[in-house]
Design a protein around this motif. Structure first.
Motif, mmCIF file in Angstrom:
data_model
loop_
_atom_site.group_PDB
_atom_site.id
_atom_site.type_symbol
_atom_site.label_atom_id
_atom_site.label_comp_id
_atom_site.label_asym_id
_atom_site.label_seq_id
_atom_site.Cartn_x
_atom_site.Cartn_y
_atom_site.Cartn_z
ATOM 1 N N THR A 231 1.595 12.052 -0.569
ATOM 2 C CA THR A 231 2.157 13.157 -1.993
ATOM 3 C C THR A 231 2.785 13.465 -2.044
ATOM 4 O O THR A 231 4.307 13.348 -1.550
ATOM 5 C CB THR A 231 1.336 14.699 -1.261
ATOM 6 O OG1 THR A 231 0.359 14.298 -0.446
ATOM 7 C CG2 THR A 231 1.193 15.722 -1.963
ATOM 8 N N HIS B 58 0.743 -1.465 0.355
ATOM 9 C CA HIS B 58 0.005 0.421 -0.070
ATOM 10 C C HIS B 58 0.653 1.402 -0.177
ATOM 11 O O HIS B 58 1.872 1.554 0.842
ATOM 12 C CB HIS B 58 -1.110 -0.145 1.201
ATOM 13 C CG HIS B 58 -1.581 -1.494 1.274
ATOM 14 N ND1 HIS B 58 -2.906 -1.056 0.999
ATOM 15 C CD2 HIS B 58 -1.941 -2.451 1.701
ATOM 16 C CE1 HIS B 58 -3.827 -2.358 0.830
ATOM 17 N NE2 HIS B 58 -2.352 -3.099 1.687
ATOM 18 N N GLN C 19 2.783 13.197 -11.335
ATOM 19 C CA GLN C 19 2.033 11.900 -11.979
ATOM 20 C C GLN C 19 3.258 11.589 -12.243
ATOM 21 O O GLN C 19 3.409 10.002 -11.614
ATOM 22 C CB GLN C 19 1.216 12.371 -13.211
ATOM 23 C CG GLN C 19 0.437 10.957 -13.309
ATOM 24 C CD GLN C 19 -0.752 10.071 -11.966
ATOM 25 O OE1 GLN C 19 -1.656 11.399 -11.167
ATOM 26 N NE2 GLN C 19 -0.310 8.709 -11.561
ATOM 27 N N ASP D 143 -0.922 -1.595 -3.894
ATOM 28 C CA ASP D 143 -2.116 -0.838 -4.345
ATOM 29 C C ASP D 143 -2.136 1.044 -3.764
ATOM 30 O O ASP D 143 -1.370 1.150 -2.705
ATOM 31 C CB ASP D 143 -3.208 -1.054 -3.036
ATOM 32 C CG ASP D 143 -4.696 0.018 -2.769
ATOM 33 O OD1 ASP D 143 -5.133 0.107 -3.749
ATOM 34 O OD2 ASP D 143 -4.827 0.060 -1.275
ATOM 35 N N SER D 144 -2.228 1.811 -4.801
ATOM 36 C CA SER D 144 -1.348 2.928 -4.625
ATOM 37 C C SER D 144 -2.434 4.375 -3.926
ATOM 38 O O SER D 144 -3.491 4.614 -4.942
ATOM 39 C CB SER D 144 -0.952 3.490 -5.914
ATOM 40 O OG SER D 144 -0.433 5.010 -5.714
ATOM 41 N N THR D 145 -2.555 4.829 -3.183
ATOM 42 C CA THR D 145 -3.618 6.133 -3.283
ATOM 43 C C THR D 145 -3.207 7.785 -3.303
ATOM 44 O O THR D 145 -2.928 8.147 -2.699
ATOM 45 C CB THR D 145 -4.814 5.912 -2.122
ATOM 46 O OG1 THR D 145 -3.006 5.979 -0.249
ATOM 47 C CG2 THR D 145 -5.655 4.353 -2.043
ATOM 48 N N LEU D 146 -1.660 6.999 -3.496
ATOM 49 C CA LEU D 146 -0.763 8.802 -3.722
ATOM 50 C C LEU D 146 -1.465 10.252 -4.624
ATOM 51 O O LEU D 146 -2.190 9.008 -5.201
ATOM 52 C CB LEU D 146 -0.217 8.436 -4.427
ATOM 53 C CG LEU D 146 1.352 7.216 -4.075
ATOM 54 C CD1 LEU D 146 2.491 6.425 -4.736
ATOM 55 C CD2 LEU D 146 2.121 8.074 -3.173
ATOM 56 N N VAL D 147 -1.111 10.607 -3.540
ATOM 57 C CA VAL D 147 -1.940 12.042 -4.516
ATOM 58 C C VAL D 147 -0.813 13.202 -5.079
ATOM 59 O O VAL D 147 0.333 13.370 -4.575
ATOM 60 C CB VAL D 147 -3.011 12.606 -3.202
ATOM 61 C CG1 VAL D 147 -2.989 13.752 -3.243
ATOM 62 C CG2 VAL D 147 -3.975 12.140 -2.186
ATOM 63 N N ALA E 99 4.977 9.610 -8.838
ATOM 64 C CA ALA E 99 3.610 8.492 -8.592
ATOM 65 C C ALA E 99 3.501 7.344 -9.647
ATOM 66 O O ALA E 99 3.759 6.231 -8.789
ATOM 67 C CB ALA E 99 2.120 8.796 -8.259
ATOM 68 N N ALA F 3 1.053 5.437 0.593
ATOM 69 C CA ALA F 3 0.145 6.904 0.328
ATOM 70 C C ALA F 3 1.418 7.891 0.544
ATOM 71 O O ALA F 3 2.467 7.397 0.689
ATOM 72 C CB ALA F 3 -0.940 5.984 1.743
#
Length: 110
Positions: free
Chosen positions: A76, A72, A80, A100-104, A83, A74
């Protein structure tokens, strides 16, 4: 130039040693150790790429956790590409089942 490479090598070595200590105390549970090893390898890969590689990567902006081989990501990042590179490098580590990436992406400032 040689002194800069020496400093980079020292920093990378220190990161690897520090990350290695974090999973050494968890040897009672093999699955936890395997997940910790994966996390450590990914963080080391990010550090190596940041110091010696050519890919744009955010070392400090990305939090890496692993559970049952599923990574996972996560945090900032600046763009792009950072990321995408974080996900790509994580997928290249042995033992990773999926990422699973929730990078912002941080909004651009004018």
């Amino acid at each position: 130039m040689k002194s800069l490479n020496f400093v980079k090598t020292l920093v990378l070595g220190a990161l690897i040693l520090c990350c290695g200590v974090s999973f050494a105390a968890q040897t009672e549970v093999p699955a936890v150790v395997a997940d910790s090893v994966i996390t450590t390898k990914i963080k080391s890969s990010y550090a190596h790429e940041k110091l010696f590689g050519t890919k744009d990567i955010s070392m400090m902006g990305v939090t890496v956790t692993t559970k049952d081989g599923i990574v996972h990501l996560a945090g900032t990042v600046d763009n792009q590409l950072q990321a995408d590179n974080a996900v790509k490098l994580a997928k290249e580590v042995d033992g990773v089942k999926s990422v699973d990436s929730t990078l912002v992406v941080r909004p651009a400032t004018n």
